[in-house]
Design an enzyme around this catalytic site. Structure first.
Site, mmCIF file in Angstrom:
data_model
loop_
_atom_site.group_PDB
_atom_site.id
_atom_site.type_symbol
_atom_site.label_atom_id
_atom_site.label_comp_id
_atom_site.label_asym_id
_atom_site.label_seq_id
_atom_site.Cartn_x
_atom_site.Cartn_y
_atom_site.Cartn_z
ATOM 1 N N LYS A 13 1.106 3.763 7.693
ATOM 2 C CA LYS A 13 0.384 2.791 8.357
ATOM 3 C C LYS A 13 -0.045 2.056 7.458
ATOM 4 C CE LYS A 13 -2.118 6.522 8.976
ATOM 5 N NZ LYS A 13 -0.718 7.750 9.022
ATOM 6 N N ARG A 88 -11.048 10.280 10.795
ATOM 7 C CA ARG A 88 -9.785 11.634 10.963
ATOM 8 C C ARG A 88 -10.699 11.943 12.290
ATOM 9 N NH1 ARG A 88 -6.043 12.236 7.681
ATOM 10 N NH2 ARG A 88 -6.108 11.047 4.945
ATOM 11 N N ARG A 127 14.326 10.419 3.076
ATOM 12 C CA ARG A 127 14.647 9.559 1.666
ATOM 13 C C ARG A 127 14.034 10.323 0.038
ATOM 14 N NH1 ARG A 127 7.843 8.455 3.413
ATOM 15 N NH2 ARG A 127 7.586 9.889 2.029
ATOM 16 N N ARG A 135 8.130 12.181 -4.138
ATOM 17 C CA ARG A 135 7.200 12.799 -3.809
ATOM 18 C C ARG A 135 7.208 14.375 -3.145
ATOM 19 N NH1 ARG A 135 5.697 7.300 -0.046
ATOM 20 N NH2 ARG A 135 5.048 9.613 0.771
ATOM 21 N N ARG A 146 0.986 18.826 7.707
ATOM 22 C CA ARG A 146 0.458 17.729 8.266
ATOM 23 C C ARG A 146 0.311 16.889 9.621
ATOM 24 N NH1 ARG A 146 2.555 13.374 4.017
ATOM 25 N NH2 ARG A 146 0.232 12.004 4.798
#
Length: 189
Positions: A13, A88, A127, A135, A146
């Protein structure tokens, strides 16, 4: 162009929003960014939010909705906007509908970027390996949590916006350029 981007964490997104910002010359509105800006600007709602955040609590829908409403009134949002991370929940979607009605504007589309949860986890793990785990959310357990929250709270928005005839769905598992092309084709309809 007034858009909402929906999709699970890691679906792209944010990447797509940045591309669409360039393509359409409209701002991306991320609730986190809006909240931080309101706090920094010391607006009445920003100060209220700061006190809540400083206590370590979650900012209520009433405050988030108010801050989003204030942001939608900004001059750069007149030609349109891309909402990323808001709404949300169904309650936030209903509040957004009321906000937009009061402002005399309508959404053009809600774009759902569909993505396979297991593939998203694989991407995050990859990643993390490539970036050295820089991260905080490059962690399988965090991402799965999540994804669960998304499934419980945000996924119901798909049916909500589908019932309003606003939902456009694209395959988020394609390469970035193909996802962008699919989004642009969907919103041009």
């Amino acid at each position: 162009m007034r858009l909402i981007l929906l999709g699970p964490p890691g679906a792209g997104k944010g990447t797509q929003a940045k591309i669409l910002v360039e393509a359409y010359g409209i701002p991306q509105l991320s609730t986190g960014d809006i909240l931080r800006a309101a706090i920094a600007a010391r607006t009445p709602l920003g100060l209220e939010a700061k006190a809540i955040v400083d206590r370590g609590d979650l900012v209520s829908d009433v405050i988030v909705n108010g801050i989003v409403s204030e942001r939608l009134d900004a001059e750069d949002c007149k030609p349109g906007f891309i909402l990323d991370g808001f709404p949300r929940t169904i309650a936030q979607a209903e509040a957004l509908d009321e906000m937009l009605d009061e402002k005399g504007v309508k959404l053009d589309a809600v774009v759902e970027i569909k993505a396979d949860a297991d593939e998203l986890v694989r991407r995050v793990i990859q990643r993390a390996k490539e970036s050295g785990g820089a991260r905080a959310d490059d962690n399988e357990d965090v991402l799965r949590k999540r994804l669960g929250v998304y499934q419980d709270q945000t996924a119901p928005l798909v049916a909500y916006y589908q019932s309003k005839g606003l939902l456009k769905t694209v395959d988020g598992m394609e390469p970035v350029e193909r996802v962008t092309a699919a989004i642009q084709a969907a919103i041009a309809q």
